[in-house]
Design an enzyme around this catalytic site. Sequence first.
Site, PDB file in Angstrom:
ATOM      1  N   GLY A  37     -66.848  -3.416 -17.402  1.00 23.45           N
ATOM      2  CA  GLY A  37     -65.812  -2.539 -16.849  1.00 23.45           C
ATOM      3  C   GLY A  37     -64.696  -3.318 -16.185  1.00 23.45           C
ATOM      4  CB  ALA A  38     -63.433  -6.711 -16.628  1.00 29.18           C
ATOM      5  N   GLY A  64     -59.647  -1.166 -11.980  1.00 28.11           N
ATOM      6  CA  GLY A  64     -60.263  -1.092 -10.661  1.00 28.11           C
ATOM      7  C   GLY A  64     -60.892  -2.389 -10.171  1.00 28.11           C
ATOM      8  N   GLY A  99     -63.491  -4.123 -11.254  1.00 25.87           N
ATOM      9  CA  GLY A  99     -63.829  -5.123 -12.268  1.00 25.87           C
ATOM     10  C   GLY A  99     -62.628  -5.989 -12.625  1.00 25.87           C
ATOM     11  CB  SER A 151     -71.937   3.145  -4.101  1.00 23.93           C
ATOM     12  OG  SER A 151     -71.047   3.910  -3.327  1.00 23.93           O
ATOM     13  CE1 TYR A 176     -70.363   6.167  -9.253  1.00 18.08           C
ATOM     14  CE2 TYR A 176     -70.654   7.028  -7.030  1.00 18.08           C
ATOM     15  CZ  TYR A 176     -70.211   6.033  -7.881  1.00 18.08           C
ATOM     16  OH  TYR A 176     -69.627   4.899  -7.361  1.00 18.08           O
TER      17      TYR A 176
HETATM   18  P1  NDP Z   1     -62.889   2.407 -12.374  1.00 14.08           P
HETATM   19  O1  NDP Z   1     -63.042   3.772 -12.949  1.00 14.08           O
HETATM   20  O2  NDP Z   1     -61.541   1.902 -12.054  1.00 14.08           O
HETATM   21  O3  NDP Z   1     -63.610   1.339 -13.285  1.00 14.08           O
HETATM   22  C1  NDP Z   1     -64.757   1.644 -14.003  1.00 14.08           C
HETATM   23  C2  NDP Z   1     -64.844   0.760 -15.216  1.00 14.08           C
HETATM   24  O4  NDP Z   1     -66.022   1.108 -15.943  1.00 14.08           O
HETATM   25  C3  NDP Z   1     -63.663   0.921 -16.174  1.00 14.08           C
HETATM   26  O5  NDP Z   1     -63.291  -0.364 -16.617  1.00 14.08           O
HETATM   27  C4  NDP Z   1     -64.271   1.723 -17.310  1.00 14.08           C
HETATM   28  O6  NDP Z   1     -63.689   1.477 -18.569  1.00 14.08           O
HETATM   29  C5  NDP Z   1     -65.681   1.202 -17.299  1.00 14.08           C
HETATM   30  N1  NDP Z   1     -66.588   2.065 -18.061  1.00 14.08           N
HETATM   31  C6  NDP Z   1     -66.815   3.381 -17.915  1.00 14.08           C
HETATM   32  N2  NDP Z   1     -67.672   3.805 -18.852  1.00 14.08           N
HETATM   33  C7  NDP Z   1     -67.990   2.750 -19.618  1.00 14.08           C
HETATM   34  C8  NDP Z   1     -68.806   2.558 -20.754  1.00 14.08           C
HETATM   35  N3  NDP Z   1     -69.452   3.579 -21.343  1.00 14.08           N
HETATM   36  N4  NDP Z   1     -68.914   1.318 -21.283  1.00 14.08           N
HETATM   37  C9  NDP Z   1     -68.251   0.278 -20.738  1.00 14.08           C
HETATM   38  N5  NDP Z   1     -67.436   0.397 -19.669  1.00 14.08           N
HETATM   39  C10 NDP Z   1     -67.319   1.623 -19.114  1.00 14.08           C
HETATM   40  O7  NDP Z   1     -63.795   2.459 -11.052  1.00 14.08           O
HETATM   41  P2  NDP Z   1     -64.090   1.378  -9.887  1.00 14.08           P
HETATM   42  O8  NDP Z   1     -63.396   0.114 -10.150  1.00 14.08           O
HETATM   43  O9  NDP Z   1     -63.879   2.069  -8.608  1.00 14.08           O
HETATM   44  O10 NDP Z   1     -65.654   1.192 -10.055  1.00 14.08           O
HETATM   45  C11 NDP Z   1     -66.274  -0.060 -10.272  1.00 14.08           C
HETATM   46  C12 NDP Z   1     -67.615  -0.117  -9.558  1.00 14.08           C
HETATM   47  O11 NDP Z   1     -67.420   0.001  -8.151  1.00 14.08           O
HETATM   48  C13 NDP Z   1     -68.586   1.002  -9.939  1.00 14.08           C
HETATM   49  O12 NDP Z   1     -69.866   0.447 -10.080  1.00 14.08           O
HETATM   50  C14 NDP Z   1     -68.538   1.932  -8.742  1.00 14.08           C
HETATM   51  O13 NDP Z   1     -69.740   2.642  -8.601  1.00 14.08           O
HETATM   52  C15 NDP Z   1     -68.349   0.929  -7.633  1.00 14.08           C
HETATM   53  N6  NDP Z   1     -67.836   1.443  -6.392  1.00 14.08           N
HETATM   54  C16 NDP Z   1     -66.585   1.975  -6.301  1.00 14.08           C
HETATM   55  C17 NDP Z   1     -66.134   2.459  -5.087  1.00 14.08           C
HETATM   56  C18 NDP Z   1     -64.773   3.045  -4.949  1.00 14.08           C
HETATM   57  O14 NDP Z   1     -64.468   3.501  -3.852  1.00 14.08           O
HETATM   58  N7  NDP Z   1     -63.956   3.081  -5.969  1.00 14.08           N
HETATM   59  C19 NDP Z   1     -66.970   2.387  -3.891  1.00 14.08           C
HETATM   60  C20 NDP Z   1     -68.261   1.801  -4.108  1.00 14.08           C
HETATM   61  C21 NDP Z   1     -68.665   1.340  -5.310  1.00 14.08           C
HETATM   62  P3  NDP Z   1     -62.289   2.168 -19.051  1.00 14.08           P
HETATM   63  O15 NDP Z   1     -61.213   1.366 -18.376  1.00 14.08           O
HETATM   64  O16 NDP Z   1     -62.334   1.994 -20.521  1.00 14.08           O
HETATM   65  O17 NDP Z   1     -62.320   3.587 -18.590  1.00 14.08           O
END
Ligand code: NDP
Length: 315
Positions: A9-10, A13, A15, A142, A190
């Site tokens: 998921g890089a 966000g 990643g 989280s 989630y």
């Molecule tokens: P984003 O939605 O910005 O990033 C999520 C990433 O996951 C995206 O790159 C997305 O891909 C990818 N993804 C989703 N589904 C799939 C799949 N089926 N296969 C491969 N990749 C997939 O969210 P965040 O950056 O916020 O989340 C990143 C992590 O941080 C998560 O684990 C979340 O639980 C954790 N987190 C976030 C918090 C927050 O406040 N935001 C707080 C605490 C933890 P695509 O770009 O293609 O959609």
Amino acid sequence: RKGTAIITGASSGLGLATAKALAETGRWHVIMACRDYLKASLAAKNAGMEKGSYTIVHLDLASLDSVRQFVRNVRQLEMPVDVVVCNAAVYRPTAKEPSFTADGFEMSVGVNHLGHFLLARELLSDLTSSDYPSKRLIIVGSITGNTNTLAGNVPPKANLGDLRGLAAGLNGVGTSAMIDGGEFDGAKAYKDSKVCNMLTMQEFHRRHHEATGVTFASLYPGCIATTGLFREHVPLFRLLFPPFQKYVTKGYVSEEEAGKRLAQVVGDPSLTKSGVYWSWNKNSASFENQLSEEASDPEKARKVWELSEKLVGLA
Ligand code: NDP
């Protein structure tokens, strides 16, 4: 030599911010494990990442076949695997009905936990054979799965119950779209998936740390209220959530700062301890945080591990 870090998921966000932070040090090559190649390549370009500092490899965590293919593709690159970061996630707070992965698992737990569970299990041998001084497997956790915190007490709370839904295949037959066998709730699914992430990290530590020398860690990077994670939320929520986190809870953290935090867990020489759930205080100093009772229950961790093994075809 440079370290090689795989980040799922890089493409957005946390990643992406972590990939950028690592690449900028010049000490890391990042394998961006993403489901949308074009989106990932534009994201890397727009973030200003240098061309030779990353490789994009396709990975769709909503398909176990894709996970296995990803592992084969990574091995063909003939790069060492020094660090693996399980970061990707889906969050479906407004979904009324469950949706399902290619293998028929409820989507949130299927992607966030089961896809990563198979990926991490498959890559453990690659990590073990790396000669990098500090090999690490990191699973992003989280606060919302931790019922010992204020945020973790906002309903619906995480609760894996007796795992009857997971044992039944998490396939939506009867009431088995939720791990506890309860009625479908996207926000809870989630949170449950994040509890599984934190339990999995600890079970990896118990089973494999001593024998492999790999550091297993999880973290809560802070509330990154601006990421795509909230894309499925109602518009008013998306408008008010960032200022609410900034001024009311004061838990807000920018994507850049959160990326730096995760990059520390990847490479900082002082964060080598295994089995730890890292958090950061107001001054951005890391500390070992406590997990909730459920998220640190060794018996539950063992059961989740064994049931997950069956679902992903490892047992
Ligand atoms: P984003 O939605 O910005 O990033 C999520 C990433 O996951 C995206 O790159 C997305 O891909 C990818 N993804 C989703 N589904 C799939 C799949 N089926 N296969 C491969 N990749 C997939 O969210 P965040 O950056 O916020 O989340 C990143 C992590 O941080 C998560 O684990 C979340 O639980 C954790 N987190 C976030 C918090 C927050 O406040 N935001 C707080 C605490 C933890 P695509 O770009 O293609 O959609």
